[in-house]
Design a protein around this motif. Structure first.
Motif, PDB file in Angstrom:
ATOM      1  N   THR A 207     -23.406  -1.866 -31.851  1.00  0.00           N
ATOM      2  CA  THR A 207     -22.092  -2.107 -31.246  1.00  0.00           C
ATOM      3  C   THR A 207     -21.018  -1.320 -31.979  1.00  0.00           C
ATOM      4  O   THR A 207     -20.134  -0.716 -31.354  1.00  0.00           O
ATOM      5  CB  THR A 207     -21.762  -3.610 -31.291  1.00  0.00           C
ATOM      6  OG1 THR A 207     -22.762  -4.330 -30.575  1.00  0.00           O
ATOM      7  CG2 THR A 207     -20.403  -3.901 -30.682  1.00  0.00           C
ATOM      8  N   ALA A 208     -21.089  -1.302 -33.311  1.00  0.00           N
ATOM      9  CA  ALA A 208     -20.119  -0.539 -34.103  1.00  0.00           C
ATOM     10  C   ALA A 208     -20.273   0.953 -33.858  1.00  0.00           C
ATOM     11  O   ALA A 208     -19.277   1.697 -33.784  1.00  0.00           O
ATOM     12  CB  ALA A 208     -20.297  -0.854 -35.586  1.00  0.00           C
ATOM     13  N   VAL A 209     -21.506   1.423 -33.731  1.00  0.00           N
ATOM     14  CA  VAL A 209     -21.740   2.843 -33.449  1.00  0.00           C
ATOM     15  C   VAL A 209     -21.134   3.213 -32.095  1.00  0.00           C
ATOM     16  O   VAL A 209     -20.573   4.302 -31.934  1.00  0.00           O
ATOM     17  CB  VAL A 209     -23.246   3.166 -33.495  1.00  0.00           C
ATOM     18  CG1 VAL A 209     -23.510   4.608 -33.066  1.00  0.00           C
ATOM     19  CG2 VAL A 209     -23.793   2.928 -34.898  1.00  0.00           C
ATOM     20  N   ASP A 210     -21.225   2.312 -31.122  1.00  0.00           N
ATOM     21  CA  ASP A 210     -20.573   2.545 -29.828  1.00  0.00           C
ATOM     22  C   ASP A 210     -19.087   2.810 -30.014  1.00  0.00           C
ATOM     23  O   ASP A 210     -18.523   3.735 -29.417  1.00  0.00           O
ATOM     24  CB  ASP A 210     -20.746   1.326 -28.914  1.00  0.00           C
ATOM     25  CG  ASP A 210     -22.104   1.280 -28.235  1.00  0.00           C
ATOM     26  OD1 ASP A 210     -22.875   2.242 -28.374  1.00  0.00           O
ATOM     27  OD2 ASP A 210     -22.387   0.269 -27.566  1.00  0.00           O
ATOM     28  N   ALA A 211     -18.440   1.980 -30.825  1.00  0.00           N
ATOM     29  CA  ALA A 211     -17.001   2.138 -31.058  1.00  0.00           C
ATOM     30  C   ALA A 211     -16.705   3.465 -31.734  1.00  0.00           C
ATOM     31  O   ALA A 211     -15.748   4.168 -31.372  1.00  0.00           O
ATOM     32  CB  ALA A 211     -16.488   0.976 -31.910  1.00  0.00           C
ATOM     33  N   VAL A 212     -17.503   3.846 -32.720  1.00  0.00           N
ATOM     34  CA  VAL A 212     -17.306   5.108 -33.430  1.00  0.00           C
ATOM     35  C   VAL A 212     -17.406   6.282 -32.470  1.00  0.00           C
ATOM     36  O   VAL A 212     -16.574   7.202 -32.481  1.00  0.00           O
ATOM     37  CB  VAL A 212     -18.336   5.254 -34.572  1.00  0.00           C
ATOM     38  CG1 VAL A 212     -18.284   6.660 -35.166  1.00  0.00           C
ATOM     39  CG2 VAL A 212     -18.078   4.213 -35.663  1.00  0.00           C
ATOM     40  N   LYS A 213     -18.417   6.279 -31.612  1.00  0.00           N
ATOM     41  CA  LYS A 213     -18.644   7.392 -30.695  1.00  0.00           C
ATOM     42  C   LYS A 213     -17.471   7.565 -29.727  1.00  0.00           C
ATOM     43  O   LYS A 213     -17.037   8.681 -29.443  1.00  0.00           O
ATOM     44  CB  LYS A 213     -19.949   7.172 -29.916  1.00  0.00           C
ATOM     45  CG  LYS A 213     -21.196   7.303 -30.769  1.00  0.00           C
ATOM     46  CD  LYS A 213     -22.432   6.795 -30.047  1.00  0.00           C
ATOM     47  CE  LYS A 213     -22.925   7.782 -29.012  1.00  0.00           C
ATOM     48  NZ  LYS A 213     -23.590   8.951 -29.580  1.00  0.00           N
ATOM     49  N   THR A 214     -16.938   6.444 -29.230  1.00  0.00           N
ATOM     50  CA  THR A 214     -15.822   6.518 -28.293  1.00  0.00           C
ATOM     51  C   THR A 214     -14.549   6.986 -28.985  1.00  0.00           C
ATOM     52  O   THR A 214     -13.849   7.895 -28.494  1.00  0.00           O
ATOM     53  CB  THR A 214     -15.593   5.150 -27.626  1.00  0.00           C
ATOM     54  OG1 THR A 214     -16.770   4.778 -26.915  1.00  0.00           O
ATOM     55  CG2 THR A 214     -14.423   5.193 -26.669  1.00  0.00           C
TER      56      THR A 214
END
Length: 582
Positions: A207-214
């Motif tokens: 979930t945190a990686v999703d935020a980083v990518k966006t």
């Protein structure tokens, strides 16, 4: 409609869980008369993770097409007729690698296609099937005839049986009232403006990686240099952008590696007969140490005798300590780079990392005996083994690794390990202040204009049930597990543990998160009686009794068990009708 079919079923939610339930209903050819499906959004199959509510083009799944559950029409067959041309990194020259992870939106399209396929198959079996999109269910009530009344804005539907497949739920605290505060990174479309300042992200999960990518794409762009390496360049209006990640474990997700086993198999877990036989001979409990021996150590002995010899005499606690000590010796990003090199070798050689693959299989297999653990063993599992499992089974795709490392090499991302007492306070005007202890024990208070909570799906409790009628009619109850030894329970009570309760029978119980369910995912009422026609397949509500409850594999296995139980209900309905007719 087939005149021999009997009974009606409502499926609340139309995402991946509902799809896999429907698939198993069709595979088992259940003679249902009617199926009603209620979906609050505008698409079937994709749910939150694989549609616009949870993904943009940059978000990728942690599974490849050869790891998906077995649908009648495979992804390969689907892609030939529906080529994902908008994803050139995945679909090149008219083909794709079946070992390559799927873009989440592409997977969502396939799941939607599969859902519509199984709806057609249901009709061919003589089932009247109805689905309603953009149709949130407002409440579910039980009438005097023990039928379920599903209430929406426009109508009431009455059914014999119901399965809750409501999926992810992201509760909000300050997100809608405080600028710069986000209780989850979903939907990712809410991050559309440059953030010319440092951002705090709580968690290091996928979930945190999703935020980083966006956020990275909002504030800059990834570029492949002359040597083929990925680099990152900030936009002119985002010169002060950076990301601080915070985690109690201090680890980034483990990476994908080559897997030699099937994605999952029901043969990995204890059968119900084995569970009941073991409990009968062991004071009514399944022992965690037994499951660890049977479902981790023994398979590992066959696959990697050399590694097995190193850990065969270790207890669970000793094994985890050994594996974690190797990780704690390195800085988070140094370890991340080292694990990437290990994973790359595994993929290049098509050779598994045996202990990690076996641990992932163990995580899947222990879901089913877990609800039969003692409270002591459940506490051991959550405290000791799950932190390691959670990191290992994340299976972060290599492309996400390259993006994180490009940000790291540009000096734009940092990971800080914090203590469990760390917390974030909302700022009166914008964002929040992170409170934590440094490695030296100093109190730190760091203000951020933007804070994103990204620790993943929180477990939901009975009080969070959106359908008050189920609570009022005692159709659901909170989940509890019995202590084997009162001594441990009394010790926890002395330490003011709010989750330990004394029962009327002088036994003590541990309140675990979520709702009480049995091995067939049927709800239990507050007296422990089975609610025959109500099934809970909404993963946030069953995590307390199913420690590794995410993923399509879990949903498929749950779908098998629920479909078999529904078939028994159909048999009972038919017998009741025949008795009344007689």
């Amino acid at each position: 409609m087939n005149k021999n079919n009997i009974g009606s079923l409502a499926i609340i939610g139309g995402g991946p869980a509902a799809l896999l339930l429907l698939k198993n209903i069709i595979d088992q050819k259940l003679p249902l008369e009617k199926i009603h499906i209620f979906e609050k959004n505008n698409r079937l199959g994709c749910g939150m993770p694989y549609g616009s509510e949870g993904s943009c083009k940059e978000h990728i799944a942690n599974v490849s097409s050869n790891e998906l559950p077995e649908f009648d029409i495979s992804f390969e067959e689907y892609a030939k007729k529906h080529p994902p041309l908008d994803f050139p990194d995945f679909y090149k020259d008219g083909s794709f690698n079946t070992f390559q992870v799927l873009p989440r939106l592409v997977l969502g399209n396939y799941l939607e296609f599969s859902f519509k396929y199984y709806i057609k198959k249901a009709k061919e079996l003589g089932i009247d099937i109805f689905y309603k999109l953009n149709c949130p269910v407002e409440d579910i009530k039980v009438d005097d005839a023990k039928k379920y009344n599903i209430i929406t804005a426009n109508e009431k539907t009455i059914t014999d049986m119901i399965v809750l497949c409501t999926g992810h739920h992201w509760s909000k605290s300050f997100e809608d009232t405080l600028e710069g505060w986000y209780d989850s990174p979903y939907p990712p479309s809410k991050f559309s403006h440059a953030t010319n300042f440092k951002v705090a992200i709580r968690g290091t999960s996928l979930t945190a990686v999703d935020a980083v990518k966006t956020l990275a794409r909002v504030n800059g762009k990834f570029i492949t240099n002359d040597k083929g390496n990925l680099t990152y360049k900030l936009n002119e209006n985002s010169k002060n952008f950076a990301i601080d990640m915070f985690s109690t474990g201090g680890f980034l997700p483990a990476l994908r590696f080559h897997s030699e086993d099937d994605a999952y198999s029901s043969n990995w877990s204890m059968s119900l007969d084995e569970i009941y036989e073991y409990k009968k001979n062991n004071s009514g409990f399944i022992h965690l140490d037994y499951v660890f021996e049977q479902n981790f150590k023994r398979p590992l002995q066959q696959r990697d005798p050399e590694f097995y010899d190193k850990i065969k005499n270790l207890s669970i606690e000793e094994f985890v300590s050994e594996m974690m000590s190797l990780r704690k010796e390195l800085d988070s990003f140094t370890l991340f780079r080292s694990e990437y090199n290990e994973a790359e070798k595994s993929i290049a050689r098509r050779s598994s990392i045996s202990w990690k693959e076996t641990l992932a299989a163990f995580s899947y297999s222990m879901n089913y005996p877990a609800k039969h653990f003692s409270a002591e063993d459940m506490l051991r599992l959550k405290k000791t083994l799950m932190p390691l499992i959670t990191v290992i089974i994340a299976s972060l795709p290599q492309s996400s690794y390259h993006e994180l490392m490009a940000l790291y090499d540009a000096g734009l991302i940092n990971l800080t390990q914090v203590n469990k007492d760390s917390h974030v306070e909302p700022h009166i005007e914008k964002g929040g202040t992170y409170h934590y202890l440094s490695n030296e024990g100093n109190k730190i208070e760091q203000y951020y204009e933007m804070f994103i909570d990204a620790i993943g799906q929180r477990p939901l409790e009975r009080k969070d049930m959106p359908f008050s009628g189920l609570s009022e009619s005692e159709q659901i109850s909170s989940a509890y597990i019995k202590f084997k030894d009162n001594e441990e329970a009394l010790r926890l009570i002395k330490d003011n543990d709010p989750k330990v309760y004394k029962g009327f029978n002088e036994n003590y119980y541990l309140n675990v998160s979520g709702l009480e369910i049995n091995d067939h995912f049927q709800s239990l009422d507050s007296y422990g009686a089975i609610v025959q026609n109500l099934y809970i397949m909404a993963v946030p509500f069953i995590g307390g009794l199913n420690p590794d409850y995410s993923g399509l594999d879990f949903c498929d296995t749950a779908g098998v068990r629920i479909a078999k139980s529904i078939n028994n209900n159909i048999i009972n309905l038919r017998q009741t009708d025949q008795s009344m007719a007689g």
